[in-house]
Design a protein around this motif. Structure first.
Motif, PDB file in Angstrom:
ATOM      1  N   SER A 174       0.677  -1.288   0.012  1.00 29.03           N
ATOM      2  CA  SER A 174      -0.130  -0.178   0.046  1.00 29.03           C
ATOM      3  C   SER A 174       0.849   1.310   0.138  1.00 29.03           C
ATOM      4  N   THR A 175       2.129   0.966  -0.272  1.00 28.00           N
ATOM      5  CA  THR A 175       3.017   2.179  -0.317  1.00 28.00           C
ATOM      6  C   THR A 175       2.728   3.117  -1.504  1.00 28.00           C
ATOM      7  N   GLY A 176       2.554   4.450  -1.050  1.00 28.53           N
ATOM      8  CA  GLY A 176       2.001   5.557  -2.135  1.00 28.53           C
ATOM      9  C   GLY A 176       3.302   6.234  -2.761  1.00 28.53           C
ATOM     10  N   ARG A 177       3.387   7.761  -2.283  1.00 29.86           N
ATOM     11  CA  ARG A 177       4.138   8.428  -3.120  1.00 29.86           C
ATOM     12  C   ARG A 177       4.733   9.473  -1.915  1.00 29.86           C
ATOM     13  N   LEU A 178       6.197   9.775  -2.015  1.00 34.06           N
ATOM     14  CA  LEU A 178       6.825  10.727  -1.175  1.00 34.06           C
ATOM     15  C   LEU A 178       7.143  12.003  -2.059  1.00 34.06           C
ATOM     16  N   ASP A 179       6.857  13.013  -1.659  1.00 38.55           N
ATOM     17  CA  ASP A 179       7.239  14.230  -2.522  1.00 38.55           C
ATOM     18  C   ASP A 179       8.206  15.021  -1.549  1.00 38.55           C
ATOM     19  N   SER A 223      10.681  13.024  -6.137  1.00 40.36           N
ATOM     20  CA  SER A 223       9.749  12.326  -5.688  1.00 40.36           C
ATOM     21  C   SER A 223      10.058  10.899  -6.133  1.00 40.36           C
ATOM     22  N   THR A 262       7.696   6.819  -5.928  1.00 42.49           N
ATOM     23  CA  THR A 262       6.564   6.205  -5.672  1.00 42.49           C
ATOM     24  C   THR A 262       6.799   4.523  -5.597  1.00 42.49           C
ATOM     25  N   SER A 272       9.311  20.884   2.512  1.00 38.55           N
ATOM     26  CA  SER A 272       8.381  20.181   3.070  1.00 38.55           C
ATOM     27  C   SER A 272       8.514  18.712   2.383  1.00 38.55           C
ATOM     28  N   ARG A 311       6.133  15.307   1.922  1.00 44.29           N
ATOM     29  CA  ARG A 311       4.627  15.038   1.993  1.00 44.29           C
ATOM     30  C   ARG A 311       4.360  13.604   1.550  1.00 44.29           C
ATOM     31  N   LEU A 312       3.725  12.735   2.316  1.00 44.76           N
ATOM     32  CA  LEU A 312       3.363  11.464   1.783  1.00 44.76           C
ATOM     33  C   LEU A 312       1.851  11.335   1.348  1.00 44.76           C
ATOM     34  N   SER A 313       1.725  10.571   0.390  1.00 42.29           N
ATOM     35  CA  SER A 313       0.294  10.304  -0.071  1.00 42.29           C
ATOM     36  C   SER A 313       0.328   9.101  -0.675  1.00 42.29           C
TER      37      SER A 313
END
Length: 55
Positions: free
Chosen positions: A5-10, A26, A28, A51, A53-55
């Motif tokens: 379920s790993t998404g994205r790190l920006d 970024s 993913t 910053s 951000r995880l999504s």
């Protein structure tokens, strides 16, 4: 960055109040069960914030 379920790190660099700012890096998806190094060059003659951000 491990798991199905790993998404994205920006990573963003924002100058003054322009949030979120410019996307600098970024990644993913699943990258395995180990720490990996990432590096971003940040340059500015002005104050800035970073910053993550995880999504």
């Amino acid at each position: 960055m491990y798991g199905t379920s790993t998404g994205r790190l920006d990573v963003y660099q924002a100058l003054e109040t322009f949030v979120p700012g410019n996307l600098m890096w970024s990644v993913t998806g699943d990258h395995g069960n180990a720490w990996l190094q990432g590096q971003v060059a940040l340059e500015s003659a002005q104050n800035y914030s970073v910053s993550v951000r995880l999504s």
